[in-house]
Design a protein around this motif. Structure first.
Motif, short mmCIF file in Angstrom:
data_model
loop_
_atom_site.label_atom_id
_atom_site.label_comp_id
_atom_site.label_asym_id
_atom_site.label_seq_id
_atom_site.Cartn_x
_atom_site.Cartn_y
_atom_site.Cartn_z
N GLY A 240 41.78 -52.87 -10.99
CA GLY A 240 42.98 -52.15 -10.58
C GLY A 240 43.72 -51.50 -11.73
N ALA A 241 43.23 -51.69 -12.97
CA ALA A 241 43.94 -51.21 -14.15
C ALA A 241 43.25 -50.03 -14.81
CB ALA A 241 44.09 -52.35 -15.15
N SER A 242 42.54 -49.21 -14.02
CA SER A 242 41.83 -48.04 -14.53
C SER A 242 40.91 -48.40 -15.69
CB SER A 242 42.81 -46.95 -14.98
OG SER A 242 43.54 -46.46 -13.89
N PRO A 243 39.93 -49.30 -15.48
CA PRO A 243 39.06 -49.71 -16.59
C PRO A 243 38.25 -48.57 -17.18
CG PRO A 243 38.17 -50.49 -14.49
CD PRO A 243 39.55 -49.95 -14.21
N GLY A 244 38.16 -47.45 -16.48
CA GLY A 244 37.47 -46.30 -17.05
C GLY A 244 38.16 -45.73 -18.28
N THR A 245 39.41 -46.16 -18.53
CA THR A 245 40.12 -45.72 -19.73
C THR A 245 40.00 -46.72 -20.87
OG1 THR A 245 42.22 -46.76 -19.05
CG2 THR A 245 41.79 -44.52 -18.28
N PHE A 246 39.42 -47.90 -20.64
CA PHE A 246 39.31 -48.92 -21.68
C PHE A 246 38.38 -48.43 -22.79
CE2 PHE A 246 40.11 -52.72 -18.59
CZ PHE A 246 41.37 -52.22 -18.33
N LYS A 247 38.66 -48.87 -24.02
CA LYS A 247 37.83 -48.49 -25.16
C LYS A 247 37.36 -49.75 -25.89
CE LYS A 247 39.56 -43.84 -25.72
NZ LYS A 247 39.62 -42.70 -26.65
N TYR A 248 36.18 -49.60 -26.56
CA TYR A 248 35.53 -50.74 -27.20
C TYR A 248 35.16 -50.36 -28.63
CZ TYR A 248 35.07 -52.07 -22.30
OH TYR A 248 35.34 -52.35 -20.98
N LEU A 249 35.36 -51.31 -29.55
CA LEU A 249 35.04 -51.14 -30.96
C LEU A 249 34.06 -52.22 -31.41
CD1 LEU A 249 38.65 -50.50 -32.31
CD2 LEU A 249 36.83 -48.80 -32.19
N VAL A 250 33.08 -51.83 -32.22
CA VAL A 250 32.10 -52.76 -32.76
C VAL A 250 32.00 -52.52 -34.27
CG1 VAL A 250 29.72 -53.60 -32.66
CG2 VAL A 250 30.78 -52.63 -30.62
N VAL A 251 32.03 -53.60 -35.04
CA VAL A 251 31.78 -53.54 -36.48
C VAL A 251 30.44 -54.22 -36.75
CG1 VAL A 251 32.67 -53.98 -38.79
CG2 VAL A 251 34.26 -53.72 -36.88
N LEU A 252 29.55 -53.55 -37.47
CA LEU A 252 28.24 -54.10 -37.80
C LEU A 252 28.14 -54.33 -39.31
CD1 LEU A 252 25.88 -51.92 -35.57
CD2 LEU A 252 27.03 -54.07 -34.99
N ARG A 253 27.28 -55.28 -39.66
CA ARG A 253 27.04 -55.61 -41.06
C ARG A 253 25.54 -55.75 -41.27
NH1 ARG A 253 29.52 -61.04 -43.97
NH2 ARG A 253 29.06 -60.48 -46.13
N GLU A 254 25.06 -55.54 -42.50
CA GLU A 254 23.63 -55.69 -42.78
C GLU A 254 23.16 -57.02 -42.20
OE1 GLU A 254 20.00 -56.66 -44.19
OE2 GLU A 254 21.72 -57.78 -44.97
N PRO A 255 22.11 -57.02 -41.36
CA PRO A 255 21.80 -58.18 -40.51
C PRO A 255 21.55 -59.48 -41.25
CG PRO A 255 20.65 -56.24 -39.71
CD PRO A 255 21.27 -55.86 -41.01
N ALA A 256 20.75 -59.47 -42.33
CA ALA A 256 20.44 -60.72 -43.02
C ALA A 256 21.69 -61.32 -43.64
CB ALA A 256 19.37 -60.47 -44.09
N ARG A 257 22.55 -60.49 -44.24
CA ARG A 257 23.78 -61.01 -44.87
C ARG A 257 24.76 -61.50 -43.82
NH1 ARG A 257 19.66 -58.95 -47.39
NH2 ARG A 257 19.80 -59.33 -49.63
N ARG A 258 24.80 -60.82 -42.67
CA ARG A 258 25.66 -61.32 -41.60
C ARG A 258 25.20 -62.69 -41.12
NH1 ARG A 258 26.86 -63.04 -37.10
NH2 ARG A 258 24.66 -63.52 -36.94
N ALA A 259 23.89 -62.87 -40.94
CA ALA A 259 23.35 -64.16 -40.49
C ALA A 259 23.69 -65.26 -41.47
CB ALA A 259 21.85 -64.05 -40.30
N PHE A 260 23.53 -64.99 -42.76
CA PHE A 260 23.84 -66.00 -43.77
C PHE A 260 25.33 -66.32 -43.78
CE2 PHE A 260 24.87 -67.28 -48.16
CZ PHE A 260 24.05 -68.41 -48.26
N SER A 261 26.16 -65.29 -43.65
CA SER A 261 27.61 -65.50 -43.64
C SER A 261 28.02 -66.38 -42.47
CB SER A 261 28.33 -64.15 -43.57
OG SER A 261 29.72 -64.31 -43.51
N GLN A 262 27.43 -66.17 -41.31
CA GLN A 262 27.76 -67.00 -40.16
C GLN A 262 27.30 -68.43 -40.38
OE1 GLN A 262 26.04 -65.78 -36.44
NE2 GLN A 262 27.26 -67.22 -35.24
N TRP A 263 26.13 -68.61 -40.99
CA TRP A 263 25.66 -69.97 -41.30
C TRP A 263 26.62 -70.66 -42.26
CZ3 TRP A 263 24.23 -72.07 -46.04
CH2 TRP A 263 23.66 -73.34 -45.98
N VAL A 264 27.12 -69.95 -43.28
CA VAL A 264 28.09 -70.53 -44.21
C VAL A 264 29.32 -71.02 -43.44
CG1 VAL A 264 29.68 -70.02 -46.11
CG2 VAL A 264 27.31 -69.21 -46.21
#
Length: 490
Positions: A240-264
């Motif tokens: 009911g809140a006009s979801p067609g106007t919603f916006k989405y943002l994604v930030v990506l990081r080099e995959p191997a370094r992101r995986a290690f950072s999450q493990w840390v």
């Protein structure tokens, strides 16, 4: 945090920054007494007369320790006295429901009273975890036209409204209870700014419409990008809140370094019993095995459709244009995401799925497909609603591109809202909260880095084709690549 538009708006703009556990001071206007199953309806709420009593007492809210996300207690000076026009009933934005001031003792104000509104989010920062999302979040909420929600404890702003499985009514109430209230004075100023007067009291309007500087309520949960049904939940619950106007943002990081950072992070939790006991080598080996099965599921489900002409092996990856040329492609992706290729079929605990959560191509497919399913003009519509940012190249130009994507001004002028000056933007970008606190992801063991770089190479090639139109601007920094993750390791 920057100027507001016009002399009369100085303190009205600061209403966005009120710090309050509002549920102690405000309650639902429409809720019938004793009806525990009631939920408010989006898209049709009206704001009736305010509660009686002195205006300062009505809206006085004590500050809490939410800095740096909100400003101190609002200042009342400079606001006009309420006149008859301001006391009238008017229609709220489609994203909002009315709140009224709580009263002490046994007396209760009429249900029609309206002192503020709670609004569901219309902007989502959905991931990826450990990719610099906190830096972007803090840059966004420093803008006077972006309002954060009340965060989960010890999460640096994360809200997790849709992370767990709940009923639709629970999702809606959870979102509204985490919303920071927009007070009556501020909403009236927003109506005036959009040219809505007495004759337009029943006109439907959105916080993010383009007739004036849009206003965004930001939901920040970097885990969402790994949940293929999160977008369905958001747009179904907030239909009911006009979801067609919603916006989405994604930030990506080099995959191997992101995986290690999450493990840390997951091996240094505040509560020791939540720590992952596995070494990074073990977690990487298990993750590669599970992610390979996850990727094969997707490749089998899509078959030849990953080539633009629908033929040949599925190694090439999908370009955005494929969704326009193949009308059934989006539905096929959504069926696979909800069924055999749901990531929880391969990793029961996605918070410890370090490798799988770096396979961005397969995580983004359901988000792109969901946005494409209901529209034909996907080549222009999807880039208008989904934007991808790369941590390795994150800087002031990226902040400016994100603001342009949102339709927001970068710097404040006498007639616009924005940051105070360029120095404020530079300071927000320089914070780089993720890389400063991830345990030194550059120290990833060289052997594991080489294994993961080779493992992610085919997935990165597919990712490049998918996200090229979603990066905005000239992001082709490496020849023949949009992310650069296969060209070099940053």
């Amino acid at each position: 945090r920057g100027a507001t538009a016009g002399d009369d708006d100085d303190d009205a703009g600061s209403l966005l920054r009120v710090a309050s556990s509002w549920s102690r001071r405000l309650t639902w206007s429409e809720r019938p007494g004793g009806n525990a199953s009631w939920v408010p309806a989006l898209g049709a709420s009206r704001c009736g007369p305010p509660s009686p009593g002195p205006r300062d007492e009505t809206l006085e809210i004590e500050p809490t320790n939410d800095a740096p996300y909100v400003a101190p207690q609002r200042r009342r000076r400079g606001l006009r006295a309420m006149d008859d026009d301001e006391a009238r009933s008017f229609r709220l934005p489609v994203e909002c429901v009315a709140l009224r001031r709580r009263r002490g003792g046994t007396s209760k104000p009429p249900l029609s009273r309206c002192d503020a509104a709670a609004c569901v989010p219309n902007l989502y920062l959905i991931g990826a975890s450990k990719s610099g999302t906190t830096t972007l979040f803090e840059a966004l909420v420093a803008h006077p036209r972006v309002v954060p929600m009340f965060a989960e404890p010890s999460t640096n702003g994360e809200t997790h409204v849709f992370t767990d499985r709940r009923t639709d009514a629970e999702y809606l109430l959870r979102a509204l209870r985490k919303a920071r209230p927009l007070f009556r004075d501020f909403i009236l100023e927003e109506r005036r700014r959009r040219g809505l007067d007495d004759d337009d009291s029943d006109s439907t309007w959105c916080l993010a419409d383009g007739r004036s500087s849009p206003l965004y309520a930001l939901e920040y949960t970097p885990h969402y990008v790994a949940l293929p049904d999160a977008r369905d939940r958001i747009e179904r619950v907030f239909s009911g809140a006009s979801p067609g106007t919603f916006k989405y943002l994604v930030v990506l990081r080099e995959p191997a370094r992101r995986a290690f950072s999450q493990w840390v992070m997951k091996t240094h939790m505040r509560v020791p019993r939540y720590n992952d006991a596995r070494s990074f080598e073990t977690a990487s080996r298990e993750g590669r095995e599970r992610t390979s099965r996850y990727a094969r599921c997707w490749d089998d489900a899509l078959g030849g459709s990953q080539q633009d002409d629908g033929s040949g092996p599925p190694q090439g990856g999908l370009a955005l244009e494929a969704f326009a040329r193949r009308p059934g492609l989006a539905a096929r992706i959504l069926r696979a995401a909800r069924g055999p290729c749901h990531p929880k079929r391969f990793e029961t605990n996605l918070f410890n799925a370090y490798v799988l959560k770096s396979a961005y191509y397969y995580q983004l497919l359901p988000w792109v497909a969901g946005l494409a399913a209901a529209r034909d003009d996907v080549a222009t519509m999807i880039p208008a609603r989904l934007r991808v940012v790369l941590l390795e190249r994150f800087g002031k130009p990226d902040v400016l591109r994100v603001l342009d994507f949102l339709g927001l001004d970068a710097l404040a002028t006498p007639t616009t809202f924005g940051f105070a000056d360029d120095a404020q933007i530079d300071a927000l970008v320089a914070a780089r909260r993720n890389t400063a606190r991830d345990g030194g992801a550059a120290s990833i063991p060289a052997a594991e880095a080489a294994l993961l770089d080779a493992f992610f190479r085919p997935y990165n090639a597919k990712l490049d084709r998918l996200v090229a139109p979603l990066l905005g601007g000239d992001d082709h920094h490496h020849a023949g690549s949009s992310t650069g993750y296969n060209a070099s390791v940053v």
